[in-house]
Design an enzyme around this catalytic site. Sequence first.
Site, PDB file in Angstrom:
ATOM      1  N   ARG A 103       0.875  -1.183   0.000  1.00 19.49           N
ATOM      2  CA  ARG A 103       0.000   0.000   0.000  1.00 19.49           C
ATOM      3  C   ARG A 103       0.904   1.222   0.000  1.00 19.49           C
ATOM      4  NH1 ARG A 103      -5.469   1.305   3.293  1.00 19.49           N
ATOM      5  NH2 ARG A 103      -6.148  -0.059   1.621  1.00 19.49           N
ATOM      6  N   HIS A 130      -6.908   0.815  -6.762  1.00 15.12           N
ATOM      7  CA  HIS A 130      -7.181  -0.075  -5.626  1.00 15.12           C
ATOM      8  C   HIS A 130      -7.800  -1.358  -6.205  1.00 15.12           C
ATOM      9  CE1 HIS A 130      -7.685  -1.355  -1.647  1.00 15.12           C
ATOM     10  NE2 HIS A 130      -8.495  -0.431  -1.156  1.00 15.12           N
ATOM     11  N   GLN A 133      -9.837  -3.841  -4.083  1.00 16.31           N
ATOM     12  CA  GLN A 133     -11.159  -3.312  -3.768  1.00 16.31           C
ATOM     13  C   GLN A 133     -12.112  -3.531  -4.941  1.00 16.31           C
ATOM     14  OE1 GLN A 133     -12.016  -1.668  -0.682  1.00 16.31           O
ATOM     15  NE2 GLN A 133     -14.011  -2.172  -1.540  1.00 16.31           N
ATOM     16  N   ASP A 224     -17.184   7.202  -2.286  1.00 12.33           N
ATOM     17  CA  ASP A 224     -15.968   7.047  -1.474  1.00 12.33           C
ATOM     18  C   ASP A 224     -15.688   8.416  -0.847  1.00 12.33           C
ATOM     19  OD1 ASP A 224     -13.531   6.202  -0.382  1.00 12.33           O
ATOM     20  OD2 ASP A 224     -12.441   6.254  -2.289  1.00 12.33           O
ATOM     21  N   CYS A 263     -16.368   1.653  -0.287  1.00 12.25           N
ATOM     22  CA  CYS A 263     -15.204   0.817   0.055  1.00 12.25           C
ATOM     23  C   CYS A 263     -14.860   0.900   1.536  1.00 12.25           C
ATOM     24  CB  CYS A 263     -13.999   1.243  -0.779  1.00 12.25           C
ATOM     25  SG  CYS A 263     -13.579   2.980  -0.594  1.00 12.25           S
ATOM     26  N   ARG A 291     -13.504  -8.602   0.428  1.00  6.38           N
ATOM     27  CA  ARG A 291     -12.085  -8.263   0.265  1.00  6.38           C
ATOM     28  C   ARG A 291     -11.235  -9.511   0.483  1.00  6.38           C
ATOM     29  NH1 ARG A 291      -9.966  -3.212   0.864  1.00  6.38           N
ATOM     30  NH2 ARG A 291      -8.047  -4.325   0.396  1.00  6.38           N
TER      31      ARG A 291
HETATM   32  N1   CP Z   1     -11.292  -0.211   1.793  1.00  3.22           N
HETATM   33  C1   CP Z   1     -10.053  -0.280   2.335  1.00  3.22           C
HETATM   34  O1   CP Z   1      -9.052  -0.456   1.641  1.00  3.22           O
HETATM   35  O2   CP Z   1     -10.034  -0.134   3.679  1.00  3.22           O
HETATM   36  P1   CP Z   1      -8.710   0.089   4.565  1.00  3.22           P
HETATM   37  O3   CP Z   1      -8.141   1.420   4.151  1.00  3.22           O
HETATM   38  O4   CP Z   1      -9.199   0.096   5.982  1.00  3.22           O
HETATM   39  O5   CP Z   1      -7.755  -1.003   4.291  1.00  3.22           O
HETATM   40  N1  NVA Z   2      -9.826   6.703  -1.906  1.00  4.53           N
HETATM   41  C1  NVA Z   2      -9.513   6.285  -0.573  1.00  4.53           C
HETATM   42  C2  NVA Z   2      -9.752   4.820  -0.419  1.00  4.53           C
HETATM   43  C3  NVA Z   2      -9.502   4.272   0.943  1.00  4.53           C
HETATM   44  C4  NVA Z   2      -9.706   2.794   1.049  1.00  4.53           C
HETATM   45  C5  NVA Z   2      -8.089   6.645  -0.224  1.00  4.53           C
HETATM   46  O1  NVA Z   2      -7.211   6.473  -1.070  1.00  4.53           O
HETATM   47  O2  NVA Z   2      -7.861   7.136   0.877  1.00  4.53           O
END
Ligand code: CP
Ligand code: NVA
Length: 304
Positions: A103, A130, A133, A224, A263, A291
Amino acid sequence: MDKLQHLLTLKDLSQEQLLALLDLGKKIKANPAQYSQALAGKSIVTLYEKQSLRTRVTFDIGIAKLGGHAVYLDQNNGALGKRESVADFAKNISCWADAIVARTFAHKTVEDLAEHGTVPVINSLSDMYHPCQGLADFLALSEQFDDLSKIKLVYIGDGNNVTHSLMFAAAITGADMVVICPEGCFPDGKVVTDAQELAAKHGGNLTLSTDPSAAKNADAIYTDTWISMGDSITFDEIKDKFAPYQVNQQMMSDLGIGYFMHCQPAHIDQEVTQEVFDGEKSLVLQQAENRMHAQNAVMVTLLT
Ligand code: CP
Ligand code: NVA
């Protein structure tokens, strides 16, 4: 079907590969005992430059359910390029682990991990995409709709990493998708063009609008956060611009919308009201549960 090497973006998947992942995710979900040793003896390293709840927990528990093992590197120890270079992270982890789950802030970092490592890399969120997701979301949709190529999916809010992955998932499955954003907050132009080309190839359609009424008769509406991790803008700067794009019960009823998706993490009374988030049409917990199943399908596919 070509063997997948990495999962950096859904754009890389053929329709056959994407549908196979969804199918495997469903099988693993329905029959976990059959897959309890699928990754016996395999290890993954999960790296985080940003916070997480769902991603961290679903990869850790998910691989354990397949007989494998995850090592978690937090924002301090997973700080790529700080104590040592991204390339050295990739080369060292490849000596011990069977995959890297990362990440990151910059999407280039996951690409660099894939370039310099010798094991599969799974993007667990970058500034651009993502994909885990998007797969989980399409798994959740496939549990509600037999034929994904016939659905109308609407994304409303800020055009971001999640939007990009949903656009590719919709395009590859041949779904119709409408992305509704305030002026200046649309998804990346190149991603839009690429997704439109893929949609045309698979009999789908991707359109953009600034008008929330373009969500009329959507089978599902997805939103989102208006401010993603790493964005420097403040809520006060954007709240008036985004207010008409909030998903609330009036929007759901007036526009005849089927399901609600998010998400998570959600920002209640910003992009969605509590009533809709917790409502009977909300798929948010199915998405969260999926997920794990979708990612397990990805890991089984990449590591066996
Ligand atoms: N949706 C998602 O990726 O959640 P987190 O940021 O909690 O991992
Ligand atoms: N768009 C959001 C998604 C989090 C799961 C972010 O990148 O923070």
